[in-house]
Design a protein around this motif. Structure first.
Motif, short mmCIF file in Angstrom:
data_model
loop_
_atom_site.label_atom_id
_atom_site.label_comp_id
_atom_site.label_asym_id
_atom_site.label_seq_id
_atom_site.Cartn_x
_atom_site.Cartn_y
_atom_site.Cartn_z
N LYS A 138 0.95 -1.27 -0.08
CA LYS A 138 0.28 -0.13 0.05
C LYS A 138 0.75 0.94 0.29
CE LYS A 138 -3.91 -3.03 2.18
NZ LYS A 138 -4.33 -3.06 0.48
N LEU A 139 1.68 1.04 0.13
CA LEU A 139 2.23 2.66 0.83
C LEU A 139 3.40 2.54 -0.86
CD1 LEU A 139 4.06 2.85 4.19
CD2 LEU A 139 2.75 3.55 3.40
N GLY A 140 3.74 1.52 -1.08
CA GLY A 140 4.57 1.69 -1.86
C GLY A 140 3.91 2.18 -3.64
N LYS A 141 2.37 2.15 -3.24
CA LYS A 141 1.67 2.57 -4.63
C LYS A 141 1.67 4.26 -4.63
CE LYS A 141 -1.47 -1.57 -4.91
NZ LYS A 141 -2.74 -1.49 -4.82
N VAL A 142 1.99 4.46 -2.91
CA VAL A 142 1.51 5.85 -3.16
C VAL A 142 2.48 7.09 -3.76
CG1 VAL A 142 1.56 7.66 -1.66
CG2 VAL A 142 0.54 6.00 -1.05
N LEU B 24 -6.47 11.10 -5.83
CA LEU B 24 -6.19 11.58 -4.38
C LEU B 24 -6.70 10.48 -3.04
CD1 LEU B 24 -6.21 15.18 -4.43
CD2 LEU B 24 -3.87 14.00 -4.28
N LYS B 25 -8.09 10.56 -4.10
CA LYS B 25 -8.75 9.26 -3.54
C LYS B 25 -8.66 8.18 -3.86
CE LYS B 25 -13.50 11.95 -4.56
NZ LYS B 25 -14.21 10.97 -5.91
N ASN B 26 -7.26 7.78 -4.48
CA ASN B 26 -7.01 6.50 -4.45
C ASN B 26 -5.43 6.65 -3.13
OD1 ASN B 26 -8.46 5.08 -6.34
ND2 ASN B 26 -7.08 5.20 -7.63
N ASN C 228 -5.33 3.74 0.28
CA ASN C 228 -4.03 3.63 0.52
C ASN C 228 -3.56 3.61 2.15
OD1 ASN C 228 -2.81 1.08 -2.06
ND2 ASN C 228 -4.20 3.23 -2.86
N ALA C 229 -3.39 5.22 2.38
CA ALA C 229 -3.11 5.44 3.28
C ALA C 229 -3.83 5.33 4.58
CB ALA C 229 -2.92 6.74 2.84
N THR C 230 -5.35 5.29 3.88
CA THR C 230 -6.05 5.41 5.33
C THR C 230 -5.77 3.72 6.11
OG1 THR C 230 -8.08 7.03 4.98
CG2 THR C 230 -8.24 5.11 5.94
N GLU C 231 -5.73 2.55 4.79
CA GLU C 231 -5.85 1.63 5.15
C GLU C 231 -4.17 0.44 5.61
OE1 GLU C 231 -6.38 -1.19 1.20
OE2 GLU C 231 -7.73 0.13 0.78
N THR C 232 -3.35 1.44 5.73
CA THR C 232 -2.19 1.75 6.27
C THR C 232 -2.14 2.00 7.41
OG1 THR C 232 -1.38 1.61 4.09
CG2 THR C 232 0.31 2.08 6.07
#
Length: 373
Positions: free
Chosen positions: A291-295, A318-320, A324-328
């Protein structure tokens, strides 16, 4: 004896090719799948990373001996053969075994692939050195005058040996840092990419025109000034809207950028082996990297859409990013050795738990402006 050495060198090269094939992802996965269940306990007992570090250090030491023997006069096939046998019979099998014991299930897919890649690189560099030594042995066998090696010939050996040393050092360092250290390094890299992207957006000024083009078209533009007055007013409105979207984007991205150092300092640094020893810890590390790698890529895409004045596309990126950030943050909300309480009751956690919950509330507010920007 020299003839026996060339045969041994050829055998070593063949062995190295086979080992490199064994460490390709597909081959390694097939060999691991057969015995994953049986090896789980064995992996823990064998301490593969310690074995990997020891075997790569041993290979480096043997390479030092091999390179010195190769450039020292007189050329001594028996001494070189002794080194090669030690490598073939002990060092290489240990390196391969250790690499294969670093399984995706126990150490994450990313770290597993990293170890396979680094070990294959060390083998490839060692094969290059063995090839150089083989050429020297064949020349010595055919050279009746037994001339001393030139500086250029010696340099070829030392350069090849240096490449093996470097490859072995990388294996040793990576094994020494372990999975958590590997993840932390990746997160640090992603943190820096996001910081760079945010700085670029901050420096970007949508009001800047193309001065060169304006000067080039100056004559024609003067003739058209009266016709363009209305267009200028529209441009001012467009620029104002774009500046507002830039402001909203930065307001959104700054808390996103804060995640990375917070995760490093509170969930990775000084975590030791805890993430690997607790239930679900490896899967959590895997998910965090994913997830962090996608950001960073999503941030670049959002910035590109902003520069192109594509508000809808920018908002979608920005929503995507937020997803990812929220799930992390949800994954890492609690310390590695804590689980959520029953019936949805929130566990006390630690200072990062408090920070992450506050962060989630802040993002709720920040994201409201995305729709209206």
């Amino acid at each position: 004896m020299a003839t026996q050495l060339t045969t041994l060198l050829t055998t070593t090269l063949t062995l190295l090719n086979q080992f490199q094939e064994t460490l390709t992802p597909n081959s390694a996965t097939q060999s691991q799948t057969k015995t994953d269940t049986e090896n789980t306990k064995a992996n823990q007992d064998a301490k593969p990373l310690a074995l990997l570090s020891a075997s790569s250090s041993a290979l480096k030491a043997q390479v030092t001996k091999l390179s010195l023997l190769a450039i020292t006069t007189p050329f001594t096939p028996s001494a070189i053969s002794t080194v090669l046998r030690a490598v073939n019979e002990s060092v290489l099998p240990s390196l391969i075994t250790a690499s294969l014991l670093v399984t995706p299930v126990e150490y994450t897919k990313a770290f597993h692939l990293e170890i396979l890649t680094l070990s294959r690189t060390a083998l490839a560099e060692f094969a290059a050195l063995v090839g150089v030594v083989k050429e020297i042995a064949e020349k010595d066998l055919s050279d009746k005058e037994k001339k001393d090696m030139s500086k250029a010939e010696k340099d070829v050996v030392t350069v090849a040996a240096g490449r093996v040393w470097d490859a072995c050092d990388v294996v040793t360092n990576t094994a020494g840092k372990g999975v958590v250290g590997f993840v932390m390094h990746r997160v640090e890299q992603w943190r820096d990419l996001i910081r760079d992207a945010v700085e670029e957006i901050e420096e970007w000024d949508p009001e800047e025109g193309d001065d060169f083009f304006d000067d080039l078209m100056g004559g024609e533009k003067r003739d058209e000034e009266e016709d363009e007055e209305d267009d200028d007013e529209d441009d001012d409105e467009d620029k104002a809207a774009l500046l507002e979207r830039k402001k909203v984007t930065l307001r959104f991205l700054k808390p996103i950028a804060q995640i990375y150092p917070a995760v490093i300092n509170n969930r990775l640094k000084n975590a030791g082996e805890v993430p690997l020893s607790v239930k679900g810890g490896v899967a959590k590390l895997e998910a965090v990297m994913l997830k962090l790698g996608k950001v960073p890529d999503l941030v670049d895409e959002a910035a590109g859409a902003l520069y192109e004045d594509d508000a809808e596309r920018s908002a979608q990126y920005l929503k995507n990013i937020r997803g990812n950030a929220t799930e992390t943050m949800t994954l890492l909300e609690l310390p590695w050795d804590q689980t959520k309480g029953a019936n949805g009751v929130q566990a006390a956690g630690d200072k990062f738990t408090v920070w992450s919950r506050t962060w989630l509330k802040v993002m709720e507010e920040v994201c409201k402006s995305i729709e209206t920007a």
